[in-house]
Design an enzyme around this catalytic site. Sequence first.
Site, PDB file in Angstrom:
ATOM      1  N   HIS A   1      42.579 -43.305  -8.788  1.00 28.69           N
ATOM      2  CA  HIS A   1      43.007 -42.919  -7.436  1.00 28.69           C
ATOM      3  C   HIS A   1      44.523 -42.983  -7.308  1.00 28.69           C
ATOM      4  O   HIS A   1      45.213 -43.640  -8.095  1.00 28.69           O
ATOM      5  CB  HIS A   1      42.357 -43.813  -6.372  1.00 28.69           C
ATOM      6  CG  HIS A   1      42.798 -45.248  -6.386  1.00 28.69           C
ATOM      7  ND1 HIS A   1      43.927 -45.693  -5.723  1.00 28.69           N
ATOM      8  CD2 HIS A   1      42.266 -46.338  -6.989  1.00 28.69           C
ATOM      9  CE1 HIS A   1      44.067 -46.994  -5.911  1.00 28.69           C
ATOM     10  NE2 HIS A   1      43.078 -47.423  -6.681  1.00 28.69           N
TER      11      HIS A   1
ATOM     12  N   CYS B   1      41.497 -50.742 -11.116  1.00 28.96           N
ATOM     13  CA  CYS B   1      41.469 -49.289 -11.004  1.00 28.96           C
ATOM     14  C   CYS B   1      42.546 -48.650 -11.874  1.00 28.96           C
ATOM     15  O   CYS B   1      43.483 -49.310 -12.329  1.00 28.96           O
ATOM     16  CB  CYS B   1      41.667 -48.858  -9.553  1.00 28.96           C
ATOM     17  SG  CYS B   1      40.237 -49.178  -8.501  1.00 28.96           S
TER      18      CYS B   1
END
Length: 255
Positions: free
Chosen positions: A212, A229
């Site tokens: 992301h 992430c």
Amino acid sequence: MQPPGPDGTYGSPVHVTVPSSRPSAGPGGGAGAARSPGPVPPRTVAQVLWAPGDSGPGVRELQARLRQVDWLHDGPTGFYDDLTERAVRGFQGKRGLPRTGRTDTVTWQRLLGMTREPGKWELYRMGGQPAGPPDPRCLTGRVLCIDKTSRTLRWMIGGRTVSTMAVRFGTSSAPTREGVFRVYWKSRHHVSTLYHAPMPYALFFSGGQAVHYSYDFAARGYAGGSHGCVNVRDEAAMAQLFAQVRVGDKVVVHW
């Protein structure tokens, strides 16, 4: 009625002062006389070497040298991004140069005089280096091929690289998992329920871990880290990637 003047016209004569071609005398005249200024030489405009949006080895060296003088804390990426522009503007302002954010010849010479030639490790120490050969598992199908060594993400289709971008991973306490996964969920405006942090353009591939866009990565670069992430700092590139990737596409995270 006023008589006409010598030229046959009426009215007060107009007096025009004609400047003397000789230099005006200073107090006392003679040797102390002030001289008329000579011709003004044309102003030299510094040539711009690199500016926002540029890329290449010269930009990478610029970034490495800015790191040496503590104006840039992000690793050299070879891309003249907003962090580089901000660092150049700060460097210029500190030294009384125009704060343009663009690297011209004057700024570059000043920086060269304050730094040494960076070695290969300095040029590539913080990631952003060219992506290495793709993992063999990335050569078929639609794959997000994520390389922890070069800190890059390749978006590949049928063995062809469509796009490449710099990425950041989790810290030692929350590492990004390695292996082969699948994108199982796309969330455009996602907000983490655990950390209450925005995760725009999230492509989830393993539990709560996703690829992301990261505001923190964009602001602080590699000085920080994620909670596992895969962070992307280029919002436009991430938006384009989000639009192209489908649920079910393969994700390979490797060294």
